[in-house]
Enzyme design. Structure first.
Site, PDB file in Angstrom:
ATOM      1  N   ARG A   1     -10.509 -11.433   1.818  1.00  0.00           N
ATOM      2  CA  ARG A   1     -11.373 -12.468   1.242  1.00  0.00           C
ATOM      3  C   ARG A   1     -10.677 -13.836   1.245  1.00  0.00           C
ATOM      4  NH1 ARG A   1     -11.708  -8.863  -4.122  1.00  0.00           N
ATOM      5  NH2 ARG A   1     -11.357  -7.323  -2.485  1.00  0.00           N
TER       6      ARG A   1
ATOM      7  N   LYS B   1       0.837  -1.196   0.000  1.00  0.00           N
ATOM      8  CA  LYS B   1       0.000   0.000   0.000  1.00  0.00           C
ATOM      9  C   LYS B   1       0.876   1.251   0.000  1.00  0.00           C
ATOM     10  CE  LYS B   1      -3.910  -1.777   2.743  1.00  0.00           C
ATOM     11  NZ  LYS B   1      -4.974  -1.535   1.764  1.00  0.00           N
TER      12      LYS B   1
HETATM   13  N1  BES Z   1      -7.861  -3.609   4.436  1.00  0.00           N
HETATM   14  C1  BES Z   1      -8.166  -3.216   3.118  1.00  0.00           C
HETATM   15  C2  BES Z   1      -9.485  -2.455   2.998  1.00  0.00           C
HETATM   16  C3  BES Z   1      -9.581  -1.168   3.756  1.00  0.00           C
HETATM   17  C4  BES Z   1      -9.300   0.027   3.131  1.00  0.00           C
HETATM   18  C5  BES Z   1      -9.994  -1.150   5.064  1.00  0.00           C
HETATM   19  C6  BES Z   1      -9.426   1.218   3.819  1.00  0.00           C
HETATM   20  C7  BES Z   1     -10.121   0.036   5.746  1.00  0.00           C
HETATM   21  C8  BES Z   1      -9.845   1.223   5.125  1.00  0.00           C
HETATM   22  C9  BES Z   1      -8.244  -4.424   2.191  1.00  0.00           C
HETATM   23  O1  BES Z   1      -7.480  -5.515   2.552  1.00  0.00           O
HETATM   24  C10 BES Z   1      -7.736  -3.941   0.886  1.00  0.00           C
HETATM   25  O2  BES Z   1      -6.622  -3.530   0.835  1.00  0.00           O
HETATM   26  N2  BES Z   1      -8.586  -3.995  -0.150  1.00  0.00           N
HETATM   27  C11 BES Z   1      -8.224  -3.531  -1.428  1.00  0.00           C
HETATM   28  C12 BES Z   1      -8.793  -4.488  -2.433  1.00  0.00           C
HETATM   29  C13 BES Z   1      -8.312  -4.255  -3.834  1.00  0.00           C
HETATM   30  C14 BES Z   1      -6.849  -4.613  -3.933  1.00  0.00           C
HETATM   31  C15 BES Z   1      -9.132  -5.100  -4.754  1.00  0.00           C
HETATM   32  C16 BES Z   1      -8.790  -2.128  -1.625  1.00  0.00           C
HETATM   33  O3  BES Z   1      -9.884  -1.865  -1.137  1.00  0.00           O
HETATM   34  O4  BES Z   1      -8.116  -1.314  -2.232  1.00  0.00           O
HETATM   35 ZN    ZN Z   2      -5.546  -5.501   2.018  1.00  0.00          ZN
END
Ligand code: BES
Ligand code: ZN
Ligand code: MG
Length: 502
Positions: free
Chosen positions: A354, A280
């Site tokens: 997931r 990230k």
């Molecule tokens: N933990 C994140 C989602 C999240 C984002 C929680 C902001 C709380 C605040 C999750 O694991 C994630 O990173 N999801 C990605 C999915 C994408 C790669 C398809 C996302 O939402 O960007």
């Molecule tokens: Zn994630």
């Protein structure tokens, strides 16, 4: 914090301040306001007449009744609760929270809250106590100077004038159990990743199981291997901290052998989500400590259930892991095999929630789950769609979804259903494996749920995406900023309703 019930009258209470609810634009000639005005020696009408207090939701007016001998407390807080016909249990909880936070700011530490509601006095007492507990939680656990909670509230008296004392007292006890359990979840969510590893989560779960009487099993990575949980294990590969799969089970005192129903809660416990190899960006990454909120919600809810002792069995499952990059980490393009045998192409290692839920849901089914509600801070996309107001609910069982929405409405937690048509599943088709773990830019919250749906055959299933609602960026009059504890109350309301049907 000590909490107790009382049936009034408010003028005799031996506390430092009494907080009372006032409706929006309430006419000063109602019996209720007349009495308050009299107790305050005319100050209440003066404040209302001046226009500085109109009873708008969240509004407060603090009166010192110097030399007054009618109200023993000598301090009166008016709390606006908005329109009379919209005031409900959720409103009473917020009224209580607003009162407690506002009086705590004034360094008052023994408080009577009169939430003023018709209806079930046990229920009203319970929600007022919940609101008080929610109000006193602050996320500044590691601050050593000028802490918010150095202004400490020692005693809360919930007053429902003229009610049955037994009902009020039992409500207070229920509210204490639920309020403490919500704060238990919030405290876990608030902990830095270093202090809330998967092993720490398992330890907290063990403490809960021992203290309140739940059965517990914690699968280590060797047992996950035996179960074939390649999807969950693919996420923990990059981390030094071993994954843990926490299983808590509540069995009612008189087991009904004919009952084959098993309601189950499954919560994502990613104790820190760096994204893994699909790292990230740095901005706000510190917040990814709360990516275990779903798991903490399951543990906190089970903590309350163990004490509330409903007549139905409940299963709680929390897959816990870190998501970190390293030389051992899963790479984009890798293919993993879930417990069900389904193969998954990992396109993006940041779509890890997931992956762990897939195996946790399969294991819940192995343990007999017939109904699964899973909850997860699953997608950033849910904040784009619904902001921090509504959590998303999706699933395959419409009655279960309807029940979540209506239970949520009753406790003041909002859930909004997003569609899960089969067309969305096309987005997670893989060229190399059965499915892939991301579905492209479109409908991110829905394609995440479409992925989970692949693991929900044979059970009634609903999924809550709480990524936008689990963390409050701003304080509310009734709650600090930080972890919100979303969904604990809704899940407990669902259990309560299912119990009433028994
Ligand atoms: N933990 C994140 C989602 C999240 C984002 C929680 C902001 C709380 C605040 C999750 O694991 C994630 O990173 N999801 C990605 C999915 C994408 C790669 C398809 C996302 O939402 O960007
Ligand atoms: Zn994630
Ligand atoms: Mg590992």
């Amino acid at each position: 914090m000590q909490v107790e019930g009382n049936i009034g009258p408010i003028e005799r209470l031996d506390v430092q301040a009494v907080a009372v609810a006032v409706f929006k634009d309430e006419k000063p000639n109602t019996d209720y306001l007349k009495k308050l005005d009299e107790l305050s020696g005319g100050l209440v009408n003066a404040v209302i007449d001046s226009g500085e207090f109109s009873g708008k939701e969240g509004e407060t007016s603090y009166l010192h009744l110097v030399g007054n001998n009618k109200l023993k407390a000598q301090r009166l807080l008016l709390v606006g609760v908005g329109a009379k016909d919209e005031y409900d249990a959720a409103g009473a909880s917020q009224m209580s929270g607003t009162a407690v936070r506002s009086l705590r700011d004034k360094k008052v530490n023994s408080i009577a809250v009169a939430p003023r509601s018709s209806g079930d006095s046990s229920e009203i007492a319970a929600v007022a106590v919940e609101g008080a507990f929610i109000a006193v939680f602050d996320p500044d656990k590691y601050r050593t100077v000028e802490k918010e909670n150095q202004k400490k509230v020692d005693r809360i008296v919930v007053v429902i004038e003229g009610a049955d004392a037994g009902a009020v007292n039992s409500g207070v006890e229920t509210g204490r159990i639920i309020g403490e359990s919500i704060n238990f979840t919030r405290d876990m969510a608030n902990e830095p990743g270093a202090y809330m590893t998967p092993s720490d989560m398992a330890e907290r779960a063990r403490e809960v199981a021992t203290e309140f009487g739940l059965s517990i099993d914690v699968l280590d990575e060797a047992r996950m291997e035996q179960e074939g949980m390649g999807s969950l294990l693919s996420v923990s590969r990059g981390s030094e901290q071993p994954a843990k799969l926490i299983i808590l089970k509540y069995t009612p005192p008189n087991v009904d052998e004919s009952n084959k129903e098993l309601l189950s809660f499954v919560g994502k416990g990613v104790t820190f989500d760096s994204g893994g190899i699909s790292l990230k960006p740095g901005e706000n990454m510190e917040l990814m400590k709360y990516d275990m909120t779903g798991g903490a919600t399951v543990i906190g809810t089970m903590r309350a259930i163990a004490q509330l002792k409903p007549p139905i069995p409940i299963l709680g499952v929390a897959p816990c892991t870190e998501n970190l990059p390293s030389g051992k980490a899963t790479k984009p393009g890798d293919v993993v095999r879930a417990m069900t045998g389904k193969t998954i192409e990992v396109i993006n290692t940041d779509a890890e929630g997931r992956l762990i839920l897939a195996d946790a849901m399969a294991y819940a089914k192995k343990l007999g789950a017939t109904k699964i509600i899973d909850m997860a801070t699953l997608t950033g996309a849910v904040s784009i769609a619904l902001g921090d107001v509504n959590a998303a609910v999706l699933g395959t069982d419409q009655p279960l979804i309807d029940e979540i929405i209506s239970a949520g409405r009753e406790v003041g937690e909002k859930f909004w259903q997003l569609p899960l048509d089969k067309e969305y599943s096309k987005q997670i088709k893989s060229d190399i494996a059965d499915i892939k773990n991301v579905g492209g830019r479109k409908a991110g919250t829905i394609t995440a749920a479409a992925f989970l749906k692949e693991f929900a055959d044979g059970v009634a299933w609903a999924h809550l995406d709480i990524a936008g609602t689990a963390w409050g960026d701003e304080a509310k009059p009734y709650r600090s900023k930080g972890p919100t504890g979303i969904a604990v109350r809704t899940l407990l309301k669902i259990v309560e309703r299912a119990s009433a049907k028994k």
